[in-house]
Design a protein around this motif. Structure first.
Motif, PDB file in Angstrom:
ATOM      1  N   ILE A  65     -16.425   3.623  -2.996  1.00 34.75           N
ATOM      2  CA  ILE A  65     -15.033   3.906  -2.103  1.00 34.75           C
ATOM      3  C   ILE A  65     -14.166   3.353  -3.276  1.00 34.75           C
ATOM      4  O   ILE A  65     -14.156   2.295  -3.940  1.00 34.75           O
ATOM      5  CB  ILE A  65     -15.094   2.911  -0.985  1.00 34.75           C
ATOM      6  N   TYR A  66     -13.379   4.393  -3.458  1.00 33.05           N
ATOM      7  CA  TYR A  66     -12.337   4.474  -4.629  1.00 33.05           C
ATOM      8  C   TYR A  66     -11.051   3.579  -4.461  1.00 33.05           C
ATOM      9  O   TYR A  66     -10.588   3.340  -3.097  1.00 33.05           O
ATOM     10  CB  TYR A  66     -11.752   5.676  -4.892  1.00 33.05           C
ATOM     11  N   GLY A  67     -10.611   2.711  -5.466  1.00 35.12           N
ATOM     12  CA  GLY A  67      -9.809   1.638  -5.175  1.00 35.12           C
ATOM     13  C   GLY A  67      -8.771   1.509  -6.355  1.00 35.12           C
ATOM     14  O   GLY A  67      -8.110   0.560  -6.582  1.00 35.12           O
ATOM     15  N   GLY A  68      -8.832   2.600  -7.331  1.00 37.60           N
ATOM     16  CA  GLY A  68      -7.980   2.327  -8.622  1.00 37.60           C
ATOM     17  C   GLY A  68      -6.618   3.207  -8.311  1.00 37.60           C
ATOM     18  O   GLY A  68      -6.092   3.687  -7.085  1.00 37.60           O
ATOM     19  N   ASP A  69      -5.819   3.204  -9.393  1.00 42.47           N
ATOM     20  CA  ASP A  69      -4.369   3.752  -9.260  1.00 42.47           C
ATOM     21  C   ASP A  69      -4.325   5.051 -10.114  1.00 42.47           C
ATOM     22  O   ASP A  69      -3.553   5.694 -10.020  1.00 42.47           O
ATOM     23  CB  ASP A  69      -3.395   2.587 -10.250  1.00 42.47           C
ATOM     24  N   GLY A  75      -8.986   4.365  -1.122  1.00 45.60           N
ATOM     25  CA  GLY A  75      -9.327   4.102   0.037  1.00 45.60           C
ATOM     26  C   GLY A  75     -10.719   5.438   0.479  1.00 45.60           C
ATOM     27  O   GLY A  75     -11.129   5.132   1.645  1.00 45.60           O
ATOM     28  N   ASN A  76     -10.655   6.381  -0.336  1.00 43.76           N
ATOM     29  CA  ASN A  76     -11.279   7.527  -0.043  1.00 43.76           C
ATOM     30  C   ASN A  76     -13.089   7.200  -0.421  1.00 43.76           C
ATOM     31  O   ASN A  76     -12.951   6.377  -1.271  1.00 43.76           O
ATOM     32  CB  ASN A  76     -11.011   8.834  -0.671  1.00 43.76           C
ATOM     33  N   ALA A  77     -13.813   7.866   0.165  1.00 47.29           N
ATOM     34  CA  ALA A  77     -15.261   7.468  -0.399  1.00 47.29           C
ATOM     35  C   ALA A  77     -15.584   8.853  -1.112  1.00 47.29           C
ATOM     36  O   ALA A  77     -15.145  10.099  -0.882  1.00 47.29           O
ATOM     37  CB  ALA A  77     -15.989   7.454   0.945  1.00 47.29           C
ATOM     38  N   PHE A  78     -16.397   8.659  -2.000  1.00 44.99           N
ATOM     39  CA  PHE A  78     -16.881   9.704  -2.715  1.00 44.99           C
ATOM     40  C   PHE A  78     -18.557   9.643  -3.049  1.00 44.99           C
ATOM     41  O   PHE A  78     -19.113   8.477  -3.295  1.00 44.99           O
ATOM     42  CB  PHE A  78     -16.479   9.641  -4.368  1.00 44.99           C
ATOM     43  N   VAL A  79     -18.905  10.971  -2.798  1.00 50.89           N
ATOM     44  CA  VAL A  79     -20.569  10.965  -2.638  1.00 50.89           C
ATOM     45  C   VAL A  79     -20.873  12.145  -3.587  1.00 50.89           C
ATOM     46  O   VAL A  79     -20.285  13.097  -3.495  1.00 50.89           O
ATOM     47  CB  VAL A  79     -21.067  11.291  -1.217  1.00 50.89           C
ATOM     48  N   GLY A  80     -21.999  11.940  -4.506  1.00 50.85           N
ATOM     49  CA  GLY A  80     -22.527  12.941  -5.270  1.00 50.85           C
ATOM     50  C   GLY A  80     -23.550  13.713  -4.258  1.00 50.85           C
ATOM     51  O   GLY A  80     -24.213  13.142  -3.311  1.00 50.85           O
ATOM     52  N   GLY A  81     -23.328  14.938  -4.803  1.00 41.93           N
ATOM     53  CA  GLY A  81     -24.282  16.040  -4.002  1.00 41.93           C
ATOM     54  C   GLY A  81     -25.378  16.555  -4.866  1.00 41.93           C
ATOM     55  O   GLY A  81     -25.145  17.231  -6.054  1.00 41.93           O
ATOM     56  N   LEU A  82     -26.650  16.461  -4.757  1.00 43.08           N
ATOM     57  CA  LEU A  82     -27.722  16.925  -5.405  1.00 43.08           C
ATOM     58  C   LEU A  82     -27.696  18.334  -4.966  1.00 43.08           C
ATOM     59  O   LEU A  82     -27.450  19.218  -5.741  1.00 43.08           O
ATOM     60  CB  LEU A  82     -28.951  16.201  -5.359  1.00 43.08           C
ATOM     61  N   LEU A  91     -19.293  17.203  -5.824  1.00 43.47           N
ATOM     62  CA  LEU A  91     -18.601  15.774  -5.543  1.00 43.47           C
ATOM     63  C   LEU A  91     -17.886  15.911  -4.480  1.00 43.47           C
ATOM     64  O   LEU A  91     -17.035  16.873  -4.159  1.00 43.47           O
ATOM     65  CB  LEU A  91     -17.766  15.431  -6.784  1.00 43.47           C
ATOM     66  N   VAL A  92     -18.302  15.156  -3.303  1.00 41.15           N
ATOM     67  CA  VAL A  92     -17.843  15.279  -2.001  1.00 41.15           C
ATOM     68  C   VAL A  92     -16.710  14.212  -1.952  1.00 41.15           C
ATOM     69  O   VAL A  92     -17.063  13.112  -1.875  1.00 41.15           O
ATOM     70  CB  VAL A  92     -18.857  15.252  -0.956  1.00 41.15           C
ATOM     71  N   ARG A  93     -15.501  14.277  -1.323  1.00 35.78           N
ATOM     72  CA  ARG A  93     -14.651  13.392  -0.989  1.00 35.78           C
ATOM     73  C   ARG A  93     -14.465  13.344   0.432  1.00 35.78           C
ATOM     74  O   ARG A  93     -14.211  14.131   1.291  1.00 35.78           O
ATOM     75  CB  ARG A  93     -13.210  13.532  -1.630  1.00 35.78           C
ATOM     76  N   ILE A  94     -14.332  11.957   0.979  1.00 38.45           N
ATOM     77  CA  ILE A  94     -14.317  11.687   2.321  1.00 38.45           C
ATOM     78  C   ILE A  94     -13.205  10.795   2.703  1.00 38.45           C
ATOM     79  O   ILE A  94     -12.994   9.744   1.957  1.00 38.45           O
ATOM     80  CB  ILE A  94     -15.717  11.141   2.811  1.00 38.45           C
ATOM     81  N   THR A  95     -12.362  11.120   3.624  1.00 38.49           N
ATOM     82  CA  THR A  95     -11.310  10.120   4.074  1.00 38.49           C
ATOM     83  C   THR A  95     -11.895   9.088   4.891  1.00 38.49           C
ATOM     84  O   THR A  95     -12.622   9.596   5.886  1.00 38.49           O
ATOM     85  CB  THR A  95     -10.180  11.145   4.643  1.00 38.49           C
ATOM     86  N   LEU A  96     -11.481   7.799   4.787  1.00 38.84           N
ATOM     87  CA  LEU A  96     -11.779   6.823   5.837  1.00 38.84           C
ATOM     88  C   LEU A  96     -10.938   6.306   6.501  1.00 38.84           C
ATOM     89  O   LEU A  96      -9.644   5.980   5.903  1.00 38.84           O
ATOM     90  CB  LEU A  96     -12.530   5.732   5.232  1.00 38.84           C
ATOM     91  N   ASN A  97     -10.723   6.417   7.827  1.00 37.93           N
ATOM     92  CA  ASN A  97      -9.572   5.956   8.553  1.00 37.93           C
ATOM     93  C   ASN A  97     -10.142   4.719   9.772  1.00 37.93           C
ATOM     94  O   ASN A  97     -10.542   5.126  10.677  1.00 37.93           O
ATOM     95  CB  ASN A  97      -9.029   7.256   9.432  1.00 37.93           C
ATOM     96  N   GLY A  98      -9.962   3.728   9.381  1.00 35.89           N
ATOM     97  CA  GLY A  98     -10.532   2.529   9.841  1.00 35.89           C
ATOM     98  C   GLY A  98     -12.135   2.710   9.880  1.00 35.89           C
ATOM     99  O   GLY A  98     -12.759   2.593   8.992  1.00 35.89           O
ATOM    100  N   GLU A  99     -12.650   2.757  11.308  1.00 35.53           N
ATOM    101  CA  GLU A  99     -13.988   3.038  11.402  1.00 35.53           C
ATOM    102  C   GLU A  99     -14.483   4.545  11.579  1.00 35.53           C
ATOM    103  O   GLU A  99     -15.722   4.825  11.965  1.00 35.53           O
ATOM    104  CB  GLU A  99     -14.541   2.194  12.605  1.00 35.53           C
ATOM    105  N   GLU A 100     -13.566   5.476  11.257  1.00 39.49           N
ATOM    106  CA  GLU A 100     -13.991   6.956  11.322  1.00 39.49           C
ATOM    107  C   GLU A 100     -13.590   7.580  10.000  1.00 39.49           C
ATOM    108  O   GLU A 100     -13.417   6.939   8.981  1.00 39.49           O
ATOM    109  CB  GLU A 100     -13.010   7.517  12.398  1.00 39.49           C
TER     110      GLU A 100
END
Length: 373
Positions: A300-304, A311-318, A323-332
């Motif tokens: 979960i990215y926390g840099g500048d 606040g976005n999550a990043f997942v590697g895809g085999l 590279l998959v970027r996922i937005t996190l909005n609270g618990e969604e």
């Protein structure tokens, strides 16, 4: 793959974020990437990496080598003293992380596949003291093992993270044996929470049961290959589904995520598994992927350096080779973008200066640094 009516039914039950992610997202090609990708080094079957305080990095190779990489010149050397690994299938040397007080105690943690009796194997976690200048590990101590060891070479999981609570978190796969994920006499198919020495915290949800059950934070997982905490201290986990139904989960204390009783995928060969919406007592994923992406690594990215992605999550895809970027909005959560990397992505990390780093899978896996264009 799921038959369409079942997929639509489960998708609608999981909400609009899952609906978007379950659709086949069009990957963004290299000419439209919002970043540059610069090769920094090449490794043989790299699996994980972590950065040291001086900006150098540790990289694991599946056959059992722990590499110390100096990024200024791209050169790496072996660190001696790594435990013997059981290489084969999905097994070998796995994750590497630093103790939160590494600057003072120089402790690192390694996960790996370990031999048992009669060909059985299981994941193990060891801690050790790192001497970077001497290129060696000392005081190597195994502090956790998958129980029981079983036959086969798949679904070790064994991703590691330290949480904001200072506890050690371990993802434990069900080793392709299905039912142990629901068996509290086994620590397979679970998320594990321990003290930094491997002992069990008193406030774990099943601590009063003793044995391996006391280690368990959540259960009902298949092959969890990424765990990460967001800025609010919530734990997110991704795991490979069977034939369809890769998952991103928000982990709850004592939660049961249903495998193998439910899944948004089917068994290989097509035998159906009931969807999550048929068993509301199990916790449903926040995102599912069908077709699958074969997720590997999670941050979960926390840099500048990429301020719009904080606040976005990043997942590697085999299998997705992306590279998959996922937005996190609270618990969604919902998939925001998928970048076509042209190679299987095994690991993703954030560098000290906010760059993103990805490790390609395979015999000549490159380490790439991603910076904004």
């Amino acid at each position: 793959m799921k038959h369409l009516p079942l997929q639509i039914a489960s998708t609608l039950a999981l909400g609009c974020a899952t609906l978007v992610a379950s659709a086949a997202t069009e990957a963004i090609g290299k000419d439209q990437w919002p970043f540059t990708a610069t090769p920094r080094a090449t490794f043989s079957e790299p699996w994980a990496m972590t950065f040291l305080p001086d900006g150098s990095a540790l990289v694991t190779e599946k056959r059992g080598a722990l590499k110390h990489l100096v990024l200024q010149d791209g050169k790496s050397r072996d660190i001696d003293g790594v435990p013997e690994v059981a290489y084969g299938g999905q097994g070998g040397l796995g994750d590497v992380i630093l103790h939160p007080d590494f600057a003072q105690n120089r402790r690192i943690y390694l996960s790996y596949a370990e031999k048992g009796d009669g060909g059985d194997r299981g994941a193990a976690v060891a801690r050790a003291t790192l001497d970077v200048d001497g290129g060696s590990l000392s005081d190597v101590e195994v502090i956790w093992r998958q129980t029981p060891k079983v036959s086969g070479g798949g679904h070790y999981g064994h991703r590691l993270a330290f949480g904001p609570d200072g506890k050690l978190w371990i993802s434990s796969g069900e080793r392709q044996k299905f039912t142990p994920a629901q068996d509290m006499e086994a620590n397979l198919g679970k998320i594990i929470r321990l003290n930094d020495d491997g002992s069990v915290p008193d406030d774990n949800p099943f601590a009063d049961r003793g044995g391996v059950a006391a280690q368990v934070w959540s259960l009902g997982h298949r092959n969890p290959l990424g765990i990460a905490f967001d800025a609010e201290g919530r734990l997110w986990e991704q795991e490979m589904g069977p034939q369809g139904g890769d998952e991103l989960n928000l982990i709850q204390k004592g939660g049961n995520y249903g495998y193998p009783e439910v899944s948004n995928g089917d068994h290989y060969g097509g035998k159906p598994i009931p969807d999550h919406d048929t068993r509301p007592e199990f916790i449903a994923p926040k995102v599912t992927w069908t077709p699958v992406i074969s997720p590997a690594g999670l941050i979960i990215y926390g840099g500048d350096r990429f301020p719009d992605w904080k606040g976005n999550a990043f997942v590697g895809g085999l299998s997705a080779e992306g590279l998959v970027r996922i937005t996190l909005n609270g618990e969604e959560a919902s998939e925001a973008a998928r970048y076509d990397m042209g190679a299987r992505i095994r690991e993703v990390e954030q560098g000290p200066d906010g760059s993103l780093w990805v490790l390609e899978d395979g015999d000549s896996g490159r380490l790439l640094e991603l910076r904004p264009k």
